[in-house]
Each structure stands twice: as C-alpha cells, then as structure tokens.
Design a protein around this motif. Sequence first.
Motif, PDB file in Angstrom:
ATOM      1  N   ARG A  39      63.279  62.922  42.214  1.00  0.00           N
ATOM      2  CA  ARG A  39      63.636  62.723  44.061  1.00  0.00           C
ATOM      3  C   ARG A  39      62.344  63.031  44.828  1.00  0.00           C
ATOM      4  O   ARG A  39      62.203  62.371  45.744  1.00  0.00           O
ATOM      5  CB  ARG A  39      64.637  63.925  44.110  1.00  0.00           C
ATOM      6  N   THR A  40      61.543  64.080  44.376  1.00  0.00           N
ATOM      7  CA  THR A  40      60.556  64.302  45.406  1.00  0.00           C
ATOM      8  C   THR A  40      59.160  63.372  45.617  1.00  0.00           C
ATOM      9  O   THR A  40      58.429  63.495  46.187  1.00  0.00           O
ATOM     10  CB  THR A  40      59.948  65.646  45.141  1.00  0.00           C
ATOM     11  N   VAL A  41      59.261  62.411  44.425  1.00  0.00           N
ATOM     12  CA  VAL A  41      57.935  61.821  44.430  1.00  0.00           C
ATOM     13  C   VAL A  41      57.787  60.823  45.586  1.00  0.00           C
ATOM     14  O   VAL A  41      58.704  60.409  46.401  1.00  0.00           O
ATOM     15  CB  VAL A  41      57.688  60.942  43.369  1.00  0.00           C
ATOM     16  N   ASP A  42      56.355  60.520  45.947  1.00  0.00           N
ATOM     17  CA  ASP A  42      56.166  59.623  46.849  1.00  0.00           C
ATOM     18  C   ASP A  42      56.264  58.098  46.214  1.00  0.00           C
ATOM     19  O   ASP A  42      55.435  57.817  45.398  1.00  0.00           O
ATOM     20  CB  ASP A  42      54.706  59.686  47.481  1.00  0.00           C
ATOM     21  N   LYS A  43      57.209  57.300  46.385  1.00  0.00           N
ATOM     22  CA  LYS A  43      57.559  56.300  45.555  1.00  0.00           C
ATOM     23  C   LYS A  43      56.701  55.327  45.394  1.00  0.00           C
ATOM     24  O   LYS A  43      56.413  54.619  44.220  1.00  0.00           O
ATOM     25  CB  LYS A  43      59.144  55.747  46.116  1.00  0.00           C
ATOM     26  N   VAL A  44      55.826  54.916  46.597  1.00  0.00           N
ATOM     27  CA  VAL A  44      54.966  53.879  46.544  1.00  0.00           C
ATOM     28  C   VAL A  44      53.845  54.122  45.771  1.00  0.00           C
ATOM     29  O   VAL A  44      53.403  53.400  44.840  1.00  0.00           O
ATOM     30  CB  VAL A  44      54.280  53.295  47.790  1.00  0.00           C
ATOM     31  N   ILE A  45      53.276  55.455  46.176  1.00  0.00           N
ATOM     32  CA  ILE A  45      52.079  55.805  45.282  1.00  0.00           C
ATOM     33  C   ILE A  45      52.585  56.064  43.710  1.00  0.00           C
ATOM     34  O   ILE A  45      51.547  55.883  42.921  1.00  0.00           O
ATOM     35  CB  ILE A  45      51.678  57.105  46.013  1.00  0.00           C
ATOM     36  N   TYR A  46      53.535  56.691  43.637  1.00  0.00           N
ATOM     37  CA  TYR A  46      54.081  56.832  42.229  1.00  0.00           C
ATOM     38  C   TYR A  46      53.958  55.562  41.280  1.00  0.00           C
ATOM     39  O   TYR A  46      53.741  55.677  40.157  1.00  0.00           O
ATOM     40  CB  TYR A  46      55.252  57.603  42.203  1.00  0.00           C
ATOM     41  N   PHE A  47      54.387  54.486  42.047  1.00  0.00           N
ATOM     42  CA  PHE A  47      54.495  53.241  41.415  1.00  0.00           C
ATOM     43  C   PHE A  47      53.186  52.398  41.186  1.00  0.00           C
ATOM     44  O   PHE A  47      52.775  51.992  40.236  1.00  0.00           O
ATOM     45  CB  PHE A  47      55.270  52.416  42.333  1.00  0.00           C
ATOM     46  N   ILE A  48      52.189  52.686  42.296  1.00  0.00           N
ATOM     47  CA  ILE A  48      51.039  51.948  42.124  1.00  0.00           C
ATOM     48  C   ILE A  48      49.771  52.635  41.329  1.00  0.00           C
ATOM     49  O   ILE A  48      48.843  52.102  40.941  1.00  0.00           O
ATOM     50  CB  ILE A  48      50.322  51.454  43.348  1.00  0.00           C
ATOM     51  N   SER A  55      35.019  54.082  38.508  1.00  0.00           N
ATOM     52  CA  SER A  55      35.289  54.776  39.598  1.00  0.00           C
ATOM     53  C   SER A  55      36.668  54.474  40.233  1.00  0.00           C
ATOM     54  O   SER A  55      37.272  55.527  40.844  1.00  0.00           O
ATOM     55  CB  SER A  55      34.155  54.753  40.724  1.00  0.00           C
ATOM     56  N   ILE A  56      37.004  53.347  40.075  1.00  0.00           N
ATOM     57  CA  ILE A  56      38.371  52.983  40.734  1.00  0.00           C
ATOM     58  C   ILE A  56      39.415  53.694  39.990  1.00  0.00           C
ATOM     59  O   ILE A  56      40.480  54.031  40.377  1.00  0.00           O
ATOM     60  CB  ILE A  56      38.547  51.544  40.844  1.00  0.00           C
ATOM     61  N   GLY A  57      38.948  53.692  38.615  1.00  0.00           N
ATOM     62  CA  GLY A  57      40.276  54.338  37.643  1.00  0.00           C
ATOM     63  C   GLY A  57      40.206  55.570  38.048  1.00  0.00           C
ATOM     64  O   GLY A  57      41.632  56.115  37.976  1.00  0.00           O
ATOM     65  N   VAL A  58      39.295  56.380  39.003  1.00  0.00           N
ATOM     66  CA  VAL A  58      39.701  57.874  39.236  1.00  0.00           C
ATOM     67  C   VAL A  58      40.662  57.870  40.280  1.00  0.00           C
ATOM     68  O   VAL A  58      41.540  59.029  40.342  1.00  0.00           O
ATOM     69  CB  VAL A  58      38.115  58.430  39.730  1.00  0.00           C
ATOM     70  N   TYR A  59      40.764  56.824  41.187  1.00  0.00           N
ATOM     71  CA  TYR A  59      41.686  56.869  42.041  1.00  0.00           C
ATOM     72  C   TYR A  59      43.226  56.870  41.388  1.00  0.00           C
ATOM     73  O   TYR A  59      44.182  57.513  42.072  1.00  0.00           O
ATOM     74  CB  TYR A  59      41.881  55.545  42.920  1.00  0.00           C
ATOM     75  N   GLY A  60      43.370  55.948  40.207  1.00  0.00           N
ATOM     76  CA  GLY A  60      44.604  56.044  39.580  1.00  0.00           C
ATOM     77  C   GLY A  60      44.870  57.587  39.200  1.00  0.00           C
ATOM     78  O   GLY A  60      46.033  57.725  39.542  1.00  0.00           O
ATOM     79  N   ILE A  61      43.862  58.256  38.824  1.00  0.00           N
ATOM     80  CA  ILE A  61      44.182  59.465  38.263  1.00  0.00           C
ATOM     81  C   ILE A  61      44.716  60.368  39.387  1.00  0.00           C
ATOM     82  O   ILE A  61      45.794  61.079  39.428  1.00  0.00           O
ATOM     83  CB  ILE A  61      43.029  60.208  37.632  1.00  0.00           C
ATOM     84  N   VAL A  62      43.820  60.418  40.632  1.00  0.00           N
ATOM     85  CA  VAL A  62      43.973  61.203  41.660  1.00  0.00           C
ATOM     86  C   VAL A  62      45.573  60.798  42.465  1.00  0.00           C
ATOM     87  O   VAL A  62      46.367  61.608  42.791  1.00  0.00           O
ATOM     88  CB  VAL A  62      43.127  60.958  42.933  1.00  0.00           C
ATOM     89  N   LEU A  63      45.784  59.591  42.467  1.00  0.00           N
ATOM     90  CA  LEU A  63      47.101  59.040  43.181  1.00  0.00           C
ATOM     91  C   LEU A  63      48.095  59.506  42.095  1.00  0.00           C
ATOM     92  O   LEU A  63      49.383  59.800  42.603  1.00  0.00           O
ATOM     93  CB  LEU A  63      47.048  57.562  43.395  1.00  0.00           C
ATOM     94  N   ALA A  64      48.176  59.367  40.763  1.00  0.00           N
ATOM     95  CA  ALA A  64      49.319  59.709  40.025  1.00  0.00           C
ATOM     96  C   ALA A  64      49.757  61.068  40.183  1.00  0.00           C
ATOM     97  O   ALA A  64      50.691  61.554  40.279  1.00  0.00           O
ATOM     98  CB  ALA A  64      48.891  59.623  38.599  1.00  0.00           C
ATOM     99  N   GLY A  65      48.440  62.305  40.446  1.00  0.00           N
ATOM    100  CA  GLY A  65      48.779  63.517  40.598  1.00  0.00           C
ATOM    101  C   GLY A  65      49.280  63.796  41.986  1.00  0.00           C
ATOM    102  O   GLY A  65      50.236  64.731  42.172  1.00  0.00           O
ATOM    103  N   TRP A  66      48.996  63.091  42.926  1.00  0.00           N
ATOM    104  CA  TRP A  66      49.065  63.443  44.264  1.00  0.00           C
ATOM    105  C   TRP A  66      50.629  62.679  44.445  1.00  0.00           C
ATOM    106  O   TRP A  66      51.471  63.581  45.196  1.00  0.00           O
ATOM    107  CB  TRP A  66      48.253  62.436  45.066  1.00  0.00           C
TER     108      TRP A  66
END
Lengths: 123, 465
Positions: free
Chosen positions: B92-101, B149-160
Amino acid sequence: MDGYFDRYAVVAVLLAIGIAVVAGGLFVNRLLRPDRPTPEKLTTYECGVDPVGDGWAQSQVRYYVFAYLYVVFAVDAVFLFPWATVFAAPGFGMTTLVEMFVFLGFIALGILYAWRKRVLAWT
Amino acid sequence: MNAWSLLAAAPVEPALPSIDDFGKDPIGIVILKSAVIFIVLMLGVLFGVWYERKLISRMQNRYGPNRAGKFGLLQSVADGLKMGLKEDLMPRTVDKVIYFIAPVVLGVPAFLAFSVIPMGPKVNMFGVETPLQLTDLPVAVLLVLAMASIGVYGIVLAGWGSRSPYAMLGGLRASAQVVSYEIAMGLSFVGVFLFAGTLSTSGIVAAQASGNTLTLGGLDIPMPSWYMVLLLPSFLIYIVTMLGETNRVPFDLPEGEGELVGGFQTEYSNSLKFAVIMLAEYVNVFVVSAVSITLFMGGWRAPAPITTFWPEANTGYWPLLWFFLKMVLLFSFFIWARASLPRVRYDQLMSLGWKILIPVNLGWILLVATVRAMQIEGVNRTMVMILGALVVVGCFAIWLRFDTVLQRRKEDRAAQVEAEFEQLQAEPAAGGFPVPPLDLPHYRGVAAAAETRANKTAEVPSGSN
C-alpha cells in the motif's frame, strides 16, 4: 563524421531492445498473474508485526559523506583516463608525467584529509 | 608433415577490427547481434544459476538441484516460470512509479555494458564482414563504468520507493558499498590504459596480442602479453572490487538476513520484478567477468600454448570458445569465493575499499607511469629515475607513518583493557555496579586463561565428568 555517431546508435539499439524485453516481460506478467490482494498482503515488512509510521527512516549522515567522496574521486579518476591514453604519444613528455603526479598528489591529499577527519572510520 | 614443422608454424593472425570498422553494419546484422547478446545472457543467467547451485553443492558435500530435468538442469527455468505466474504484491505504502521502474533501471544497463565486449575478430556473418562485437567506442571502458553507475540508481530507487525502513537502509548501504568499490575499480583500469594507450576494448585486446620488450640498462627483457601478469597489482585489486561491485560473497552485505532482511529488495516479494533484480545481479557478474577478460586476460585470444600447436586457434568463430571458457573459469572463481570465504563486516568493507585499495592503487599508478615513461624514446631517463625513487620513498614513508600510528593505537587500546581489568580485580564495584571476581573457577576470565596458558594445564570441557 557520420560513422562516428553510428557506433553510439548501436548502443541505443541495444538500449531499446533491453527496455522492450524487460518492460514487455513485466507487461506479459501483468496479464498472466493472479491478483487477489488482501490488506495483510499489502503491508510492508517489519519483523512480522504491523509496521509503525510511514516507513521513511532517518538515516545517518555518513552515507551522504560517502556520496560526496565518490563524486570527488570518480571525477578525478575520469581525468586520469584521457591522460593515460595520450601519455605515450609523441609530444607528451616529462611535463605530462610531472603534471599528473601533482594531480595525483592532490587526490591523495583529499583522501588523507578525509582519513584525518575520521570520515572513513565506521564507529 | 612432421611435428617440428607444426610446432614452428607461426600462428595465423585473425582479421583484426579497427575502431573505424564499427557502426558500419547493416541494420539486420546489428539487430541480430543484439538479439544474440540478449538471448545468450538470459540463457547464461538461467544455466549460470544452475551451475552455481550445483558447484557450490558439490563443494559443500551435497547434491544440489537434481529434480527438474536431467541433472536438475531445468531448475532455474522452473523457478523463472513460477516467478512469472505468481501474484505480484504492490504494498500500500510504496511509491508506485519508482517501485516499478527500479528493476528496469537495474536490469537494462547491465545488459548494455555487454555491447562493447569484444568476443572475436572479424568474421563472415551471412556474407557481411563484421567483428564479433556489437560496437566499440573510443571511450568503451568508460561506458562500462557508466552503466555500472546507473545500476546504482536502481538500487537506491528500489530502496527509496519501497517506503520501508529495511529496504531504505539496505538501499543506502548497498549504494555506498558499490560507489566505494567503483572508484578503486576505475583506478585499477588506469594501468591498462597506460600500456594499451586506448580506451577502446578491441584496441586493448589487440594490445595484449604479443608482449613487447622492456629495455632496461641495455638488457632486453621480454614482457608478458597479458596485463594480468604485467600489471598484477591492478588485476588483484580489480578482482576484489569486482566482488564488491556485484555484491557477491564476501561482500554480500546488501542482503543481511539478521539485520536487514533482504536489503533493498525486501518489498519485492517473489514476483517477476524480483526475478528481474536477480537477473541484473547475475548479468552484472557476467559483465565484470567479461571486463576482466578483456582488460587483463587477453580477451578472446587463445591462452599461450594453444596457438603453438594450432595456428588457426584465433581465427573465425573459434575465439568465442576461448572467451566462453574464460567466462566459465571466472564464474567458477566467484562460486569458489562464495563457498570458502566468510562475509566481512561493513566497517571492514569500507576501510578495505577506502584505506587500502584506493591508496595502494594511487601509488601503483605512479609507479606504472614512471616505468612506462622510461620506455618512451627521448625522455630524460635520470629525471624519470629520480621521480620513480621519490615515489617509492614517499609511499614507503607514508606507509611507515601509518604503521607506527596504528601500532601505537593498538598498544594503547591493549593497555587500556589491561588497566580496566586490574581496576576491576581490585574493587569489583568500580564500574558503578559490582562484577563477580574475574577468577572464579566457573568464570574463565582473562587472568584465568593466562594462568592456564602459563601452566599448560589442560582445560576440562564442561560435561565431560
């Protein structure tokens, strides 16, 4: 000059295929999977008890210090790459070598400063 | 033909691509090559997972997967199908767009890095003369680093995007780890660029074709052709950073069951999104292996004795075989490390990265640059010699300083502990609360242990009488 950008265009082709495959896979998955949510299923995980708060945790400052250090050192390291390629070319002699030594000295000073300030210690 | 003439036959040089040969393929060939890269990587992940589970099982004296298909070969296929058909929970609480991308951002760049990996010389593909490499850029290695380096964005966004404390902390921790090791990784490439003189991957492989000779004081010393031998410290540092960069054991801290649950992927319960994250993880392992093959292990060229017996080993499609064999060897190294090494603590991980790998790397670059400068014609040798000596003396002085400081700190700490023990012996309530005497028979404190050691009395294990 035309062929120069063609090489990059190929990377773009692979990027397009990649996005198509991953996004397409996730889309097909959406059609195939069952969808029966219950309130319990939709809670985030927190040790098995009901989560408290909205999940934004305050995190420690040390992580952003590492992000700063990364930016500094990654940019510095990128300057090393072009230097390393032209280093042996004619016309780049002692001056190039000494200049880069001075530059590396500055980088080393940066890491020594961070070390001295106990930024790197994890306690 | 006798054996001697066979031995003496010079290896046939394959048609080497130059950097201008790339980007000229017809669109059909480009799409074909990209599709083959994708399919091979996907299959590589499926059977790589099987191979990893099977090999690590053998190392741990068990069988591993052996139910689905012959030798359990279809185990990963079954897992993948199951993940594709499972219910996908979006909390319920996740940020849907970020969680998906986030999984997409994690997965796609991992594949992209493979576009610049050379897997062979020029071959004839359906009547078109084309290199066995999708493309090559004047900054190809930089592209690989950029994709990491772009892969790191994936990690941060997944956590965030997960909006859960575990995922959040796990994402931050994982990204701090990956960026720290990326610096050391980039620095370990500099030695290779110094010798190869180019950032293009096909150029680096070509530069490793034959070793040049180092002239030192009138002596011609033949140098090894693989940078793995020539630049051994760079290679060793790269090996450590590639384990850290891909979050593999012993640096698998992003996932800590006891402290962080699943880390940044906690909220990606067993669905296709989780499968994409796993896929990205394995493709990243393949990418760092391929980069180490290209930069340090001679690329697609056959290892040394093979071309002596078989001159055509480097021509046609055969290099694919050598490349694949080197890949399997490196992947087995990952598994071997996983089976034999315990995981390090987070502070140990960070201090290894920042306090050892990066400074050692900087010093090594200075040394390599000095040696390389000696080889250039028309350079003031004495000047370079003086510089080299300065570098060595400087590095040694810094190391000595750090060593003495560390030693002093260690001694101080030991003395402090000793003093504390003595104080507690004298007055048990010194710390604000009473502690039992530290030499009670059933409480084997430091003093008791020291006495035992001094008297060489055997310890009686509890429960033996």
